[in-house]
Design a protein around this motif. Structure first.
Motif, PDB file in Angstrom:
ATOM      1  N   LEU A 191       1.175   3.563  -7.271  1.00 54.96           N
ATOM      2  CA  LEU A 191       1.669   2.618  -6.277  1.00 54.96           C
ATOM      3  C   LEU A 191       2.902   1.927  -6.834  1.00 54.96           C
ATOM      4  O   LEU A 191       2.971   1.631  -8.024  1.00 54.96           O
ATOM      5  CB  LEU A 191       0.587   1.590  -5.944  1.00 54.96           C
ATOM      6  N   THR A 192       3.880   1.665  -5.968  1.00 53.70           N
ATOM      7  CA  THR A 192       5.142   1.111  -6.451  1.00 53.70           C
ATOM      8  C   THR A 192       5.424  -0.306  -5.985  1.00 53.70           C
ATOM      9  O   THR A 192       6.149  -1.040  -6.651  1.00 53.70           O
ATOM     10  CB  THR A 192       6.322   2.012  -6.033  1.00 53.70           C
ATOM     11  N   ALA A 193       4.887  -0.715  -4.834  1.00 55.83           N
ATOM     12  CA  ALA A 193       5.163  -2.066  -4.336  1.00 55.83           C
ATOM     13  C   ALA A 193       4.126  -2.442  -3.293  1.00 55.83           C
ATOM     14  O   ALA A 193       3.462  -1.573  -2.701  1.00 55.83           O
ATOM     15  CB  ALA A 193       6.574  -2.163  -3.740  1.00 55.83           C
ATOM     16  N   VAL A 194       3.994  -3.750  -3.060  1.00 55.88           N
ATOM     17  CA  VAL A 194       3.025  -4.246  -2.083  1.00 55.88           C
ATOM     18  C   VAL A 194       3.607  -5.458  -1.369  1.00 55.88           C
ATOM     19  O   VAL A 194       4.344  -6.256  -1.955  1.00 55.88           O
ATOM     20  CB  VAL A 194       1.677  -4.594  -2.776  1.00 55.88           C
ATOM     21  N   SER A 195       3.279  -5.576  -0.081  1.00 56.46           N
ATOM     22  CA  SER A 195       3.654  -6.733   0.737  1.00 56.46           C
ATOM     23  C   SER A 195       2.424  -7.178   1.517  1.00 56.46           C
ATOM     24  O   SER A 195       1.551  -6.361   1.821  1.00 56.46           O
ATOM     25  CB  SER A 195       4.782  -6.380   1.713  1.00 56.46           C
ATOM     26  N   VAL A 196       2.370  -8.468   1.844  1.00 55.18           N
ATOM     27  CA  VAL A 196       1.227  -9.011   2.581  1.00 55.18           C
ATOM     28  C   VAL A 196       1.746  -9.884   3.709  1.00 55.18           C
ATOM     29  O   VAL A 196       2.613 -10.742   3.499  1.00 55.18           O
ATOM     30  CB  VAL A 196       0.290  -9.834   1.667  1.00 55.18           C
ATOM     31  N   ARG A 197       1.206  -9.687   4.911  1.00 52.06           N
ATOM     32  CA  ARG A 197       1.582 -10.488   6.069  1.00 52.06           C
ATOM     33  C   ARG A 197       0.321 -11.012   6.742  1.00 52.06           C
ATOM     34  O   ARG A 197      -0.737 -10.384   6.689  1.00 52.06           O
ATOM     35  CB  ARG A 197       2.384  -9.660   7.069  1.00 52.06           C
ATOM     36  N   GLN A 198       0.448 -12.156   7.402  1.00 47.51           N
ATOM     37  CA  GLN A 198      -0.673 -12.722   8.138  1.00 47.51           C
ATOM     38  C   GLN A 198      -0.150 -13.561   9.287  1.00 47.51           C
ATOM     39  O   GLN A 198       1.059 -13.775   9.418  1.00 47.51           O
ATOM     40  CB  GLN A 198      -1.567 -13.558   7.224  1.00 47.51           C
ATOM     41  N   GLN A 199      -1.056 -14.022  10.138  1.00 42.23           N
ATOM     42  CA  GLN A 199      -0.661 -14.830  11.281  1.00 42.23           C
ATOM     43  C   GLN A 199      -0.012 -16.132  10.818  1.00 42.23           C
ATOM     44  O   GLN A 199      -0.360 -16.686   9.770  1.00 42.23           O
ATOM     45  CB  GLN A 199      -1.885 -15.165  12.140  1.00 42.23           C
ATOM     46  N   GLY A 200       0.933 -16.627  11.605  1.00 45.45           N
ATOM     47  CA  GLY A 200       1.582 -17.893  11.267  1.00 45.45           C
ATOM     48  C   GLY A 200       2.822 -17.679  10.435  1.00 45.45           C
ATOM     49  O   GLY A 200       3.142 -16.568  10.009  1.00 45.45           O
ATOM     50  N   THR A 201       3.511 -18.746  10.156  1.00 46.44           N
ATOM     51  CA  THR A 201       4.770 -18.669   9.421  1.00 46.44           C
ATOM     52  C   THR A 201       4.608 -18.950   7.936  1.00 46.44           C
ATOM     53  O   THR A 201       5.521 -18.729   7.159  1.00 46.44           O
ATOM     54  CB  THR A 201       5.773 -19.680   9.997  1.00 46.44           C
ATOM     55  N   ALA A 202       3.457 -19.468   7.533  1.00 44.52           N
ATOM     56  CA  ALA A 202       3.227 -19.788   6.124  1.00 44.52           C
ATOM     57  C   ALA A 202       1.907 -19.187   5.679  1.00 44.52           C
ATOM     58  O   ALA A 202       0.985 -19.016   6.482  1.00 44.52           O
ATOM     59  CB  ALA A 202       3.200 -21.310   5.925  1.00 44.52           C
ATOM     60  N   PRO A 203       1.777 -18.825   4.386  1.00 45.89           N
ATOM     61  CA  PRO A 203       0.513 -18.291   3.889  1.00 45.89           C
ATOM     62  C   PRO A 203      -0.651 -19.248   4.156  1.00 45.89           C
ATOM     63  O   PRO A 203      -0.536 -20.450   3.945  1.00 45.89           O
ATOM     64  CB  PRO A 203       0.767 -18.124   2.391  1.00 45.89           C
ATOM     65  N   SER A 204      -1.753 -18.711   4.635  1.00 51.03           N
ATOM     66  CA  SER A 204      -2.928 -19.520   4.939  1.00 51.03           C
ATOM     67  C   SER A 204      -3.897 -19.499   3.769  1.00 51.03           C
ATOM     68  O   SER A 204      -3.997 -18.510   3.045  1.00 51.03           O
ATOM     69  CB  SER A 204      -3.617 -18.998   6.198  1.00 51.03           C
ATOM     70  N   THR A 205      -4.603 -20.590   3.574  1.00 47.61           N
ATOM     71  CA  THR A 205      -5.647 -20.632   2.544  1.00 47.61           C
ATOM     72  C   THR A 205      -7.021 -20.303   3.122  1.00 47.61           C
ATOM     73  O   THR A 205      -8.018 -20.392   2.430  1.00 47.61           O
ATOM     74  CB  THR A 205      -5.704 -22.024   1.892  1.00 47.61           C
ATOM     75  N   ASP A 206      -7.060 -19.925   4.402  1.00 47.90           N
ATOM     76  CA  ASP A 206      -8.310 -19.560   5.057  1.00 47.90           C
ATOM     77  C   ASP A 206      -8.575 -18.076   4.831  1.00 47.90           C
ATOM     78  O   ASP A 206      -7.872 -17.214   5.363  1.00 47.90           O
ATOM     79  CB  ASP A 206      -8.208 -19.860   6.555  1.00 47.90           C
ATOM     80  N   ALA A 207      -9.593 -17.775   4.027  1.00 48.58           N
ATOM     81  CA  ALA A 207      -9.888 -16.375   3.702  1.00 48.58           C
ATOM     82  C   ALA A 207     -10.349 -15.598   4.922  1.00 48.58           C
ATOM     83  O   ALA A 207     -10.368 -14.370   4.897  1.00 48.58           O
ATOM     84  CB  ALA A 207     -10.937 -16.308   2.598  1.00 48.58           C
ATOM     85  N   GLY A 208     -10.732 -16.292   6.000  1.00 51.97           N
ATOM     86  CA  GLY A 208     -11.187 -15.604   7.199  1.00 51.97           C
ATOM     87  C   GLY A 208     -10.070 -15.120   8.092  1.00 51.97           C
ATOM     88  O   GLY A 208     -10.314 -14.406   9.068  1.00 51.97           O
ATOM     89  N   VAL A 209      -8.820 -15.481   7.788  1.00 51.02           N
ATOM     90  CA  VAL A 209      -7.679 -15.050   8.593  1.00 51.02           C
ATOM     91  C   VAL A 209      -7.322 -13.612   8.234  1.00 51.02           C
ATOM     92  O   VAL A 209      -7.128 -13.306   7.054  1.00 51.02           O
ATOM     93  CB  VAL A 209      -6.469 -15.981   8.358  1.00 51.02           C
ATOM     94  N   PRO A 210      -7.234 -12.712   9.210  1.00 52.31           N
ATOM     95  CA  PRO A 210      -6.879 -11.323   8.891  1.00 52.31           C
ATOM     96  C   PRO A 210      -5.499 -11.237   8.248  1.00 52.31           C
ATOM     97  O   PRO A 210      -4.594 -12.002   8.578  1.00 52.31           O
ATOM     98  CB  PRO A 210      -6.881 -10.623  10.252  1.00 52.31           C
ATOM     99  N   GLN A 211      -5.359 -10.294   7.327  1.00 48.89           N
ATOM    100  CA  GLN A 211      -4.073 -10.052   6.691  1.00 48.89           C
ATOM    101  C   GLN A 211      -3.755  -8.561   6.750  1.00 48.89           C
ATOM    102  O   GLN A 211      -4.655  -7.721   6.802  1.00 48.89           O
ATOM    103  CB  GLN A 211      -4.098 -10.527   5.232  1.00 48.89           C
ATOM    104  N   LEU A 212      -2.464  -8.254   6.761  1.00 48.13           N
ATOM    105  CA  LEU A 212      -1.994  -6.874   6.730  1.00 48.13           C
ATOM    106  C   LEU A 212      -1.284  -6.633   5.407  1.00 48.13           C
ATOM    107  O   LEU A 212      -0.326  -7.338   5.071  1.00 48.13           O
ATOM    108  CB  LEU A 212      -1.042  -6.594   7.890  1.00 48.13           C
ATOM    109  N   VAL A 213      -1.766  -5.668   4.661  1.00 42.19           N
ATOM    110  CA  VAL A 213      -1.199  -5.325   3.359  1.00 42.19           C
ATOM    111  C   VAL A 213      -0.480  -3.991   3.496  1.00 42.19           C
ATOM    112  O   VAL A 213      -1.055  -3.016   4.000  1.00 42.19           O
ATOM    113  CB  VAL A 213      -2.312  -5.226   2.291  1.00 42.19           C
ATOM    114  N   THR A 214       0.771  -3.954   3.076  1.00 45.63           N
ATOM    115  CA  THR A 214       1.545  -2.708   3.076  1.00 45.63           C
ATOM    116  C   THR A 214       1.726  -2.238   1.635  1.00 45.63           C
ATOM    117  O   THR A 214       2.175  -3.008   0.783  1.00 45.63           O
ATOM    118  CB  THR A 214       2.925  -2.904   3.723  1.00 45.63           C
ATOM    119  N   ILE A 215       1.358  -1.004   1.382  1.00 42.30           N
ATOM    120  CA  ILE A 215       1.437  -0.416   0.044  1.00 42.30           C
ATOM    121  C   ILE A 215       2.468   0.703   0.061  1.00 42.30           C
ATOM    122  O   ILE A 215       2.427   1.587   0.933  1.00 42.30           O
ATOM    123  CB  ILE A 215       0.074   0.145  -0.395  1.00 42.30           C
ATOM    124  N   GLU A 216       3.378   0.666  -0.887  1.00 44.27           N
ATOM    125  CA  GLU A 216       4.349   1.744  -1.063  1.00 44.27           C
ATOM    126  C   GLU A 216       3.917   2.604  -2.251  1.00 44.27           C
ATOM    127  O   GLU A 216       3.388   2.083  -3.239  1.00 44.27           O
ATOM    128  CB  GLU A 216       5.748   1.176  -1.304  1.00 44.27           C
TER     129      GLU A 216
END
Length: 336
Positions: A191-216
């Motif tokens: 694996l060469t790189a990773v990115s993480v996105r989630q709802q909202g404009t700022a990272p949430s501290t709520d572990a129940g919020v879905p996140q999208l992880v992109t792996i290169e």
């Protein structure tokens, strides 16, 4: 039981350790449980209850150093793994260590280097998806390029609810870590790189919020992972490979499907144990055979280190919202 049975000690008597202790006693051939070590004496006693001649220990290191223990299963919390692994490597006995190998790449690399110095692979990391029949068939299909080259992987990792104390970091280190290893294994690429996105404009501290992880990956294949540990309906792990001439999905609807009273349906498992029980059993049985010959048959310490490096990059990406490169140390010849 015979005199040639692998005498196994289990370290950790929580949910995973107790499940593995029962697996060794009830469902494996060529192995027998001789000890369970856990600082909680009551839990250790429960884990060996009903197992003739198996004893409970409150000092996990005492299990590793015991003369009647040929191999160990480590199912204790990740921060406790490094000294246990180093002790087992020093003694020269095979280990099946539940993920993570260790919680960070620096300590994982120390384990790798200690093992490499001895010249033998003794440490196997418990990435059980490598033994799941569906994932094994998917790997065969991708390796043979039955549908042409692999272009994308779409993954989902869902739990009905997060346990108490589950943090946003653990979305990566306890859950997506499996996708990191599965991706490397399925594609045969680092694996060469990773990115993480989630709802909202700022990272949430709520572990129940879905996140999208992109792996290169080094081979150019892009992988996306939906991690959602509060989905409410059950436990679900899926992976769809998109190839040049077709797609293949594992982790879809399984088990009995019913048609009744104008409706059709089926069941969704409540947690990982029923979903991957067959994979766990196959993983342990193959490890027992390899350990009796003094080795391993599965993910290596280097694979555990690579997963730890990906997790560290993933947590940084999660916290910053940036694309983070995954950097690995030079691979020792033992793992070439």
């Amino acid at each position: 039981m015979t005199d040639q049975d692998l005498r196994v000690g289990v370290i950790g008597a929580g949910m995973m350790g107790s499940d593995h202790a029962a697996r060794i006693h009830e469902r494996l051939s060529g192995a027998r449980l001789v000890a369970v070590g856990d600082p909680d004496a009551e839990r250790a006693d429960r884990a060996v209850r009903g197992v003739p001649e198996a004893r409970a220990e409150t000092d996990p290191l005492a299990v590793i150093t015991a003369s009647d223990v040929d191999a160990v299963v480590i199912a204790s919390p990740g921060p406790a793994h490094e000294p246990l692994l180093l002790a087992a490597v020093e003694r020269g006995i095979p280990v099946l260590c539940e993920k993570p190998l260790t919680p960070d790449p620096e300590s994982a690399l120390r384990v790798v280097r200690a093992e490499a110095a001895g010249g033998r692979k003794l440490v196997q990391v418990g990435f059980m998806r490598r033994f799941d029949p569906e994932y094994l068939r998917l790997k065969e299909l991708l390796d043979a390029e039955e549908f042409g080259r692999t272009l994308l992987l779409h993954c989902a990792h869902r739990n009905p609810s997060a346990p108490p104390g589950f943090t946003t970091d653990m979305l990566i280190t306890d859950s997506v870590v499996h996708e990191f290893d599965t991706t490397r294994w399925l594609l045969g690429r680092d694996l060469t790189a990773v990115s993480v996105r989630q709802q909202g404009t700022a990272p949430s501290t709520d572990a129940g919020v879905p996140q999208l992880v992109t792996i290169e990956t080094g081979g150019g294949v892009l992988v996306d992972v939906e991690i959602f540990v509060n989905c409410g309906f059950g436990y679900q792990v899926r992976c769809e490979a998109v190839c040049e001439q077709g797609t293949a999905l594992v982790g879809g609807d399984t088990g009995m499907r019913t048609h009744h009273a104008g409706r059709w349906g089926g069941g969704v498992t409540s947690d990982f144990r029923p979903r991957f029980r067959q994979a766990f059993d196959a993983e342990f049985q193959r490890w027992v055979r390899a350990a009796r010959a003094g080795g391993i048959d599965g993910a290596s310490a280097w694979d555990g280190y690579a997963a730890a490096a990906a997790c560290e990059a993933g947590v940084t990406a999660q916290r910053t919202g940036q694309r983070i490169e995954i950097v690995l140390a030079e691979r020792p010849e033992l793992y070439a």
